[in-house]
Design an enzyme around this catalytic site. Structure first.
Site, short mmCIF file in Angstrom:
data_model
loop_
_atom_site.label_atom_id
_atom_site.label_comp_id
_atom_site.label_asym_id
_atom_site.label_seq_id
_atom_site.Cartn_x
_atom_site.Cartn_y
_atom_site.Cartn_z
N GLU A 6 -9.05 -6.62 4.65
CA GLU A 6 -8.39 -7.76 4.03
C GLU A 6 -7.79 -8.69 5.08
OE1 GLU A 6 -5.83 -5.69 1.29
OE2 GLU A 6 -7.61 -4.88 0.26
N TYR B 167 0.80 -1.23 0.00
CA TYR B 167 0.00 0.00 0.00
C TYR B 167 0.83 1.28 0.00
CZ TYR B 167 -4.50 -2.31 0.25
OH TYR B 167 -5.61 -3.04 -0.07
#
Length: 401
Positions: free
Chosen positions: A139, A97
């Site tokens: 997630e 990310y």
């Protein structure tokens, strides 16, 4: 998670008109930057969708939606869920990310230049961090509940032609263990190395059978390509180069487009083309559950040559009084038999079967090309169906608006 200040929220929302104009330019620049610095990530992203522009356009819409709803993130819940499931299927990890964030912000500066000031860029940095935290948290829960993590070797136990375009692959764990369970409507990712691109390429394929502990069946459409689209790299590799006994690497079943098995309400399954695959899983599971729910199976395709699972559907309808069908062929051929192979000529028209599909308290599951799903959603709405009862799946990087 760092909370956005009122000023930062205002700054992000103020960029919405700019994103409407320059969003796709920004996301195209983002992917170019990221792949230049991290070419290993080409193994994660669909390079066909990169070339066609589908993926940058979809990301641009997602960024726009996030900015527009920065003060009401609850509205993004369904989108976050769908994307998070795809991320888990692709084995996206938290450490990736920051890479995405760095190059997204860099792309904004590259495209907008002096039009974006440091305060606005700082607001976007915090906003991206907030979004990343949301996805990472979502997630993490999905990874915890997954049957396994990453990609796992499976052997092709069986390969069966279903139509001129679609072939089924029966995949069994290479270590001989039982196949995992899953929810009907879910998909898995298959990863193959593409020589032409020099990278691994993952593709999502819906599971097309009920859970049985023996295999996971996927039914893959050969993407032959047209004048405006290239042939599908992975689908052609599977059709032409993967035979019984071959090993393929797949992710655990994922996806939130799933049949609600706890209710007793009527079910209407609506599919176009290869969108039939999750519907066969849903109906097969209802049969395995010995459910007495009323099921209407609505399918549209070009003709009998490309009609996958035709005999299975006919046998199912004949054996189960609670299951009915309505099949539309757009371009009937001489060998197609009315009442046996198909029921209606032309594209799917719900007004022709309203007596079958407009049922009190029914739940509607729709899968197929994006224009097909959009048309069916609009048709159902015009016939008075509550949007909360309409559920859609999207293949690839498209969205249903």
């Amino acid at each position: 998670m760092t909370a956005l200040t009122a000023d930062q929220i205002a700054r992000v929302k103020a960029t919405v008109p700019v994103l409407a104009v320059h969003g796709t330019t920004i996301t195209k620049r983002f992917y170019k930057r990221m792949f230049a610095h991290h070419p290993e990530l080409k193994n994660v992203f669909n390079q066909t969708h990169q070339k066609s522009g589908n993926q940058p356009e979809t990301l641009a819409k997602a960024v726009y939606a996030y900015a527009a709803n920065i003060d009401n993130l609850g509205a993004l819940g369904p989108t976050v869920s769908r994307i998070a499931h795809k991320h888990v299927s692709l084995n996206i990890r938290p450490e990736q990310y920051p890479i995405v964030g760095r190059h997204l912000l860099g792309a904004i500066v590259d495209v907008l230049g002096d039009a974006v000031d440091q305060e606005t860029l700082g607001a976007w940095e915090v906003a991206y961090g907030q979004l990343a935290d949301i996805f990472i948290g979502t997630e993490a829960k999905l990874y915890k509940g997954a049957a396994w993590s990453g990609f796992r070797p499976f052997k092709v136990a069986r390969k069966e032609v279903e139509s001129d375009e679609i072939t089924s692959f029966y995949l069994s764990p290479a270590d001989g263990s039982p196949a995992c369970g899953f929810e009907p409507g879910q998909y898995l990712s298959v990863k193959r190395f593409v020589d032409e691109l020099g990278v691994d390429q993952p593709r999502h394929y819906s599971l097309s059978d009920a859970p049985n502990g023996k295999w996971l069946r996927i039914s893959v459409k050969r993407e032959a390509g047209r004048e405006d689209t290239a042939p599908g790299h992975v689908s052609n590799l599977l059709h032409d180069g993967v035979e019984v006994g071959a090993v393929v690497h797949v992710s655990a079943p994922s996806g939130d487009f799933t049949l609600d098995r706890k209710t007793t309400t009527p079910v209407v399954l609506m599919s176009g083309g290869v969108g039939v695959t999750p519907m066969t899983s849903m109906l097969s599971t209802l049969l395995a559950d010995q459910s007495e729910r009323s099921v209407t199976f609505v399918h549209a395709c070009r003709n009998g040559r490309v009609h996958a699972f035709r005999q299975w559907l006919n046998d199912t309808v004949a054996a189960h009084p609670n299951v009915t069908r309505a099949v539309f062929y757009e371009a009937i051929e001489a060998c197609d038999r009315a009442g046996i192979d198909y029921d209606f000529e032309g594209r799917l028209d719900l007004t022709k079967i309203a007596d079958k599909v407009i049922v009190p308290d029914a739940d509607y599951y729709i899968c197929g090309p994006v224009p097909f799903m959009r048309a069916q959603c609009e048709a159902l709405a015009s016939l008075g169906v509550d949007s909360a009862r309409i559920h859609t799946e999207v293949f690839g990087s498209g969205v249903v608006e």
